[in-house]
Design an enzyme around this catalytic site. Structure first.
Site, PDB file in Angstrom:
ATOM      1  N   ALA A   1      46.632  46.290  45.191  1.00 60.75           N
ATOM      2  CA  ALA A   1      47.656  45.378  44.696  1.00 60.75           C
ATOM      3  C   ALA A   1      49.034  45.663  45.289  1.00 60.75           C
ATOM      4  O   ALA A   1      49.808  44.738  45.527  1.00 60.75           O
ATOM      5  CB  ALA A   1      47.721  45.443  43.175  1.00 60.75           C
ATOM      6  N   THR A   2      49.352  46.922  45.539  1.00 60.42           N
ATOM      7  CA  THR A   2      50.671  47.239  46.096  1.00 60.42           C
ATOM      8  C   THR A   2      50.854  46.592  47.460  1.00 60.42           C
ATOM      9  O   THR A   2      51.897  45.991  47.749  1.00 60.42           O
ATOM     10  CB  THR A   2      50.871  48.763  46.188  1.00 60.42           C
ATOM     11  OG1 THR A   2      50.861  49.308  44.861  1.00 60.42           O
ATOM     12  CG2 THR A   2      52.192  49.094  46.850  1.00 60.42           C
TER      13      THR A   2
ATOM     14  N   SER B   1      43.377  44.106  41.883  1.00 59.21           N
ATOM     15  CA  SER B   1      42.909  45.381  42.422  1.00 59.21           C
ATOM     16  C   SER B   1      41.603  45.777  41.757  1.00 59.21           C
ATOM     17  O   SER B   1      41.421  45.565  40.553  1.00 59.21           O
ATOM     18  CB  SER B   1      43.966  46.462  42.187  1.00 59.21           C
ATOM     19  OG  SER B   1      43.589  47.681  42.792  1.00 59.21           O
ATOM     20  N   ALA B   2      40.695  46.382  42.535  1.00 58.56           N
ATOM     21  CA  ALA B   2      39.363  46.699  42.031  1.00 58.56           C
ATOM     22  C   ALA B   2      39.345  47.871  41.065  1.00 58.56           C
ATOM     23  O   ALA B   2      38.550  47.895  40.117  1.00 58.56           O
ATOM     24  CB  ALA B   2      38.427  46.995  43.209  1.00 58.56           C
ATOM     25  N   HIS B   3      40.210  48.869  41.282  1.00 60.66           N
ATOM     26  CA  HIS B   3      40.063  50.102  40.505  1.00 60.66           C
ATOM     27  C   HIS B   3      40.524  49.968  39.057  1.00 60.66           C
ATOM     28  O   HIS B   3      40.320  50.890  38.252  1.00 60.66           O
ATOM     29  CB  HIS B   3      40.780  51.277  41.187  1.00 60.66           C
ATOM     30  CG  HIS B   3      42.252  51.301  41.012  1.00 60.66           C
ATOM     31  ND1 HIS B   3      42.879  52.129  40.121  1.00 60.66           N
ATOM     32  CD2 HIS B   3      43.238  50.604  41.619  1.00 60.66           C
ATOM     33  CE1 HIS B   3      44.190  51.953  40.185  1.00 60.66           C
ATOM     34  NE2 HIS B   3      44.439  51.038  41.087  1.00 60.66           N
TER      35      HIS B   3
ATOM     36  N   ASN C   1      52.129  46.657  32.862  1.00 56.10           N
ATOM     37  CA  ASN C   1      51.280  47.815  33.081  1.00 56.10           C
ATOM     38  C   ASN C   1      51.564  48.982  32.144  1.00 56.10           C
ATOM     39  O   ASN C   1      50.782  49.925  32.085  1.00 56.10           O
ATOM     40  CB  ASN C   1      51.416  48.302  34.534  1.00 56.10           C
ATOM     41  CG  ASN C   1      52.853  48.618  34.898  1.00 56.10           C
ATOM     42  OD1 ASN C   1      53.711  47.744  34.886  1.00 56.10           O
ATOM     43  ND2 ASN C   1      53.131  49.881  35.230  1.00 56.10           N
TER      44      ASN C   1
ATOM     45  N   THR D   1      40.050  46.285  60.308  1.00 55.21           N
ATOM     46  CA  THR D   1      38.624  46.213  60.017  1.00 55.21           C
ATOM     47  C   THR D   1      38.403  46.136  58.508  1.00 55.21           C
ATOM     48  O   THR D   1      38.962  46.931  57.747  1.00 55.21           O
ATOM     49  CB  THR D   1      37.899  47.455  60.576  1.00 55.21           C
ATOM     50  OG1 THR D   1      38.119  47.519  61.981  1.00 55.21           O
ATOM     51  CG2 THR D   1      36.405  47.389  60.290  1.00 55.21           C
TER      52      THR D   1
ATOM     53  N   CYS E   1      52.422  54.872  38.270  1.00 53.34           N
ATOM     54  CA  CYS E   1      53.232  54.704  39.478  1.00 53.34           C
ATOM     55  C   CYS E   1      54.450  55.610  39.470  1.00 53.34           C
ATOM     56  O   CYS E   1      55.083  55.825  40.500  1.00 53.34           O
ATOM     57  CB  CYS E   1      53.661  53.240  39.634  1.00 53.34           C
ATOM     58  SG  CYS E   1      54.727  52.640  38.320  1.00 53.34           S
TER      59      CYS E   1
END
Length: 374
Positions: free
Chosen positions: A78-79, A206-208, A158, A244, A330
């Site tokens: 996300a960042t 974001s996935a995490h 957050n 990639t 963060c």
């Protein structure tokens, strides 16, 4: 050789990061071992299989927010997506529209990026929030100028989990002809988000945060918006983000999204009940004061002031029993009074004496024994 069993503290910091779901790990594994091809090398079977996995994952994520697959761009998280959205938009349209609007309670990825853009010519308006952490919609509308490029307001905070009125913000932006970018990192997969009926032009995730792998996220960009790429070198991701592709990560992100959507309603209700019961019991006992209690919040968030003990002492005393946050991840390198809580009107002492508890799917008991620690 005998090994002692390590007893880890109960994890209650799901807003910071989440464990990888075993089903996500299972979905990712083939793309590390057998289907390891480069998704850009489609002249052979290995590349074709990787490219197919990316295409299917992109479609699943697009469907999750009611977007087109070509509007989904994969990033490292996300960042990076926030930097791409804000810097990319400003660098493309800075001469006509140098003005950006955001809120004082945004994630540091937004605030620090806006501060950088101010250094290179942007004009940024930082909207205040009320004691519950909500912006004033009338003030937002009044702040929009003829040269305003975009509004950047997050879906859910957050630190507090407070949910902004995203649909109304989108309507205001659409009526004024400015773009609406939203940081949906905490809310994605937790509450329904559809970019069309909320007039969202750009959105990051974001996935995490949703039981997926670290190091993968994405940016939704509405078709027609031109962004200046921040990473050059090959023109991947429809020319917007070179490099990639992280195929295992992309597959994991898509699988985690799918699982969250399938269990969203049940998970929402279960975690909200745990949170509400905990807060009610602790407030009755005079142990805590909840920050943002009267605002809509994500179901698994509780940010509260400790009334009978300093937060630092509480965390130190219970560090082998529970894992919770003081401030946000963060800012973990240096614990300072939360800029979010101070914007909500808390003084330095009350902000420093607040902690964030966030529940998740791997709970061992109703309260995870948190209430007996006070």
């Amino acid at each position: 050789m005998n090994s002692k069993q390590i007893h880890l503290p109960q994890y209650l910091d799901y807003a910071s990061t989440t464990p990888l779901d075993p089903l996500v790990f299972e979905a990712m594994t083939p793309y590390f071992l057998e289907d390891f091809g480069n998704a850009a090398s489609t002249t052979h079977t290995y590349g074709e299989r990787a490219a197919k996995a990316v295409k299917q994952s992109r479609q699943l994520i697009a469907d999750a927010i009611n977007a087109l697959p070509e509007e989904i761009h994969f990033t490292s998280g996300a960042t990076e997506a926030i930097n791409l959205a804000l810097k990319g938009a400003f660098l493309t349209y800075r001469h006509q529209n140098p003005h950006i609007i955001t809120a004082q309670t945004e994630h540091k990825a937004v605030l620090d990026t806006c501060a950088y853009l101010e250094e290179i010519g942007a004009e940024v308006t930082y909207l205040p929030v009320d004691p519950e952490g909500l912006i004033d919609l009338a003030q937002l509308e009044a702040s929009i100028r003829k040269d305003t490029l975009l509004v950047s307001i997050m879906v859910a905070n957050n630190e507090t989990g407070v949910l902004q009125e995203i649909k109304e913000i989108g309507k205001i932006c659409q009526s004024k002809g400015v773009w609406f970018f939203t940081d949906a990192t905490q809310a994605f997969g937790k509450v329904p988000i559809e970019v069309l009926n909320t007039s969202i032009d750009m959105l990051c995730f974001s996935a995490h945060k949703i039981y997926g792998p670290k190091g993968i996220g994405g940016l939704y960009v509405k078709k027609g918006i031109q962004l200046t790429p921040q990473i050059h070198g090959g023109g991947h991701e429809f020319g917007l983000r070179s490099g990639t592709l992280n195929v295992p990560g992309i597959v994991g992100l898509a699988k985690a999204t799918q699982l969250c959507l399938e269990g969203m309603e049940e998970t929402y209700g279960r975690l909200k009940n745990i949170r509400d019961d905990f807060e009610s019991e602790m407030e009755k006992a005079g142990n805590i004061k909840v920050n943002g209690k009267n605002a809509p919040r994500l179901p698994h968030f509780s940010n509260f002031q400790l009334l009978n003990e300093e937060a630092e002492a509480f965390i130190l005393r219970n560090r082998n029993k529970i894992a919770v946050a003081q401030g946000s991840a963060c800012n973990s390198a240096l614990v300072q009074p939360s800029h979010v809580l101070k914007a909500m009107g808390l003084n330095d002492k009350d902000a420093e004496n607040s902690i964030r508890v966030s529940w998740g799917l791997k709970l061992e008991s109703k309260y995870s024994n948190l209430n007996i620690l006070f």
